[in-house]
Design a protein around this motif. Sequence first.
Motif, PDB file in Angstrom:
ATOM      1  N   VAL A  74       0.846  -1.184   0.000  1.00  0.00           N
ATOM      2  CA  VAL A  74       0.000   0.000   0.000  1.00  0.00           C
ATOM      3  C   VAL A  74       0.886   1.241   0.000  1.00  0.00           C
ATOM      4  CG1 VAL A  74      -1.767   1.265   1.306  1.00  0.00           C
ATOM      5  CG2 VAL A  74      -1.792  -1.238   1.269  1.00  0.00           C
ATOM      6  N   GLU A  75       0.584   2.166  -0.896  1.00  0.00           N
ATOM      7  CA  GLU A  75       1.284   3.451  -0.927  1.00  0.00           C
ATOM      8  C   GLU A  75       0.731   4.341   0.183  1.00  0.00           C
ATOM      9  OE1 GLU A  75       3.838   4.115  -2.748  1.00  0.00           O
ATOM     10  OE2 GLU A  75       3.742   2.449  -4.174  1.00  0.00           O
ATOM     11  N   GLN A  76       1.547   5.285   0.637  1.00  0.00           N
ATOM     12  CA  GLN A  76       1.209   6.140   1.772  1.00  0.00           C
ATOM     13  C   GLN A  76      -0.156   6.820   1.644  1.00  0.00           C
ATOM     14  OE1 GLN A  76       3.264   6.512   4.562  1.00  0.00           O
ATOM     15  NE2 GLN A  76       1.582   7.607   5.488  1.00  0.00           N
ATOM     16  N   LEU A  77      -0.489   7.344   0.474  1.00  0.00           N
ATOM     17  CA  LEU A  77      -1.726   8.107   0.310  1.00  0.00           C
ATOM     18  C   LEU A  77      -2.762   7.370  -0.535  1.00  0.00           C
ATOM     19  CD1 LEU A  77      -0.134  11.640  -0.228  1.00  0.00           C
ATOM     20  CD2 LEU A  77      -1.071  10.662   1.885  1.00  0.00           C
ATOM     21  N   GLU A  78      -2.742   6.037  -0.468  1.00  0.00           N
ATOM     22  CA  GLU A  78      -3.611   5.221  -1.307  1.00  0.00           C
ATOM     23  C   GLU A  78      -4.543   4.381  -0.441  1.00  0.00           C
ATOM     24  OE1 GLU A  78      -2.543   2.725  -5.246  1.00  0.00           O
ATOM     25  OE2 GLU A  78      -1.469   2.068  -3.458  1.00  0.00           O
ATOM     26  N   MET A  79      -5.817   4.317  -0.822  1.00  0.00           N
ATOM     27  CA  MET A  79      -6.757   3.440  -0.138  1.00  0.00           C
ATOM     28  C   MET A  79      -6.390   1.991  -0.486  1.00  0.00           C
ATOM     29  SD  MET A  79      -8.848   5.461   1.483  1.00  0.00           S
ATOM     30  CE  MET A  79     -10.350   4.557   1.802  1.00  0.00           C
ATOM     31  N   HIS A  81      -8.201  -0.669  -1.096  1.00  0.00           N
ATOM     32  CA  HIS A  81      -8.937  -1.256  -2.222  1.00  0.00           C
ATOM     33  C   HIS A  81      -8.415  -0.715  -3.555  1.00  0.00           C
ATOM     34  CE1 HIS A  81     -11.299   2.374  -1.346  1.00  0.00           C
ATOM     35  NE2 HIS A  81     -11.694   2.334  -2.601  1.00  0.00           N
ATOM     36  N   ASP A  82      -7.889   0.507  -3.565  1.00  0.00           N
ATOM     37  CA  ASP A  82      -7.268   1.049  -4.776  1.00  0.00           C
ATOM     38  C   ASP A  82      -5.918   0.373  -5.027  1.00  0.00           C
ATOM     39  OD1 ASP A  82      -9.390   2.800  -5.231  1.00  0.00           O
ATOM     40  OD2 ASP A  82      -8.436   4.426  -4.101  1.00  0.00           O
ATOM     41  N   THR A  83      -5.181   0.096  -3.955  1.00  0.00           N
ATOM     42  CA  THR A  83      -3.888  -0.583  -4.077  1.00  0.00           C
ATOM     43  C   THR A  83      -4.050  -1.907  -4.794  1.00  0.00           C
ATOM     44  OG1 THR A  83      -2.951   0.375  -2.067  1.00  0.00           O
ATOM     45  CG2 THR A  83      -2.017  -1.721  -2.793  1.00  0.00           C
ATOM     46  N   ARG A  86      -4.975  -1.661  -8.439  1.00  0.00           N
ATOM     47  CA  ARG A  86      -3.801  -1.207  -9.192  1.00  0.00           C
ATOM     48  C   ARG A  86      -2.807  -2.343  -9.399  1.00  0.00           C
ATOM     49  NH1 ARG A  86       0.902  -0.170  -7.208  1.00  0.00           N
ATOM     50  NH2 ARG A  86       0.190   0.279  -5.092  1.00  0.00           N
ATOM     51  N   GLU A  87      -2.523  -3.093  -8.347  1.00  0.00           N
ATOM     52  CA  GLU A  87      -1.545  -4.181  -8.432  1.00  0.00           C
ATOM     53  C   GLU A  87      -1.996  -5.266  -9.424  1.00  0.00           C
ATOM     54  OE1 GLU A  87       1.484  -4.520  -7.391  1.00  0.00           O
ATOM     55  OE2 GLU A  87       1.672  -2.934  -5.907  1.00  0.00           O
ATOM     56  N   GLU A  90      -1.500  -3.787 -12.886  1.00  0.00           N
ATOM     57  CA  GLU A  90      -0.071  -3.668 -13.219  1.00  0.00           C
ATOM     58  C   GLU A  90       0.571  -5.025 -13.486  1.00  0.00           C
ATOM     59  OE1 GLU A  90       0.944   0.311 -10.530  1.00  0.00           O
ATOM     60  OE2 GLU A  90       1.893  -1.584 -10.009  1.00  0.00           O
TER      61      GLU A  90
END
Length: 187
Positions: A74-79, A81-83, A86-87, A90
């Motif tokens: 998980v990125e610092q400013l990412e929800m 469920h968005d992580t 995205r993964e 990608e």
Amino acid sequence: MEAKFCMTCGLPLESREIDGIIRRACTGAGCSFVHWGNYSIGAGALVTRDGKILLVRRAQDPGKGYWTNPGGYVEQLEMIHDTIAREVLEEAGVEAVVTRIVAVRDQPRVVHNVYIAFAMEYSSGEPKPDGIEVDAAGFYDLEAMAEMNVAPFTRWLVDVMMRSQSAGLLPDSDPIASVGGYGFRAQ
């Protein structure tokens, strides 16, 4: 590795008791920075389509050569469920939507790792590896997986998801109290 300098003002940190635990805290008179520890949050996807599970083969360590479920950090400013959406996109070129939490793994260590595995509903796309992190991707049934070099943790996650009698934790789109993010509740 121990934190040595304040991330707020740059002054040295010292060890002192805070909430009954020795922690690193800023020595600056007007600074209240406390280093609470090192944590990482990982998220994994269990995307299903026509009774098959999306797997990717790792092209890098850790786990090079193993088939796993797509995932990442998980990125610092990412929800979260968005992580995971995205993964999956990608690593495998597939679009999917979170439906529930399947499992949580907690590993306290030098960097405390928490891993959350999500069941996801397939939306679109054909599996295509990114060529960097993964070198193969596809949907596989349990029979095919039995013959593949599937990582033990992924085998466990698939088993938990397939045998689950519960709906798991579901997104709570209308919480009683605002949770300032994505809340989950038991079914």
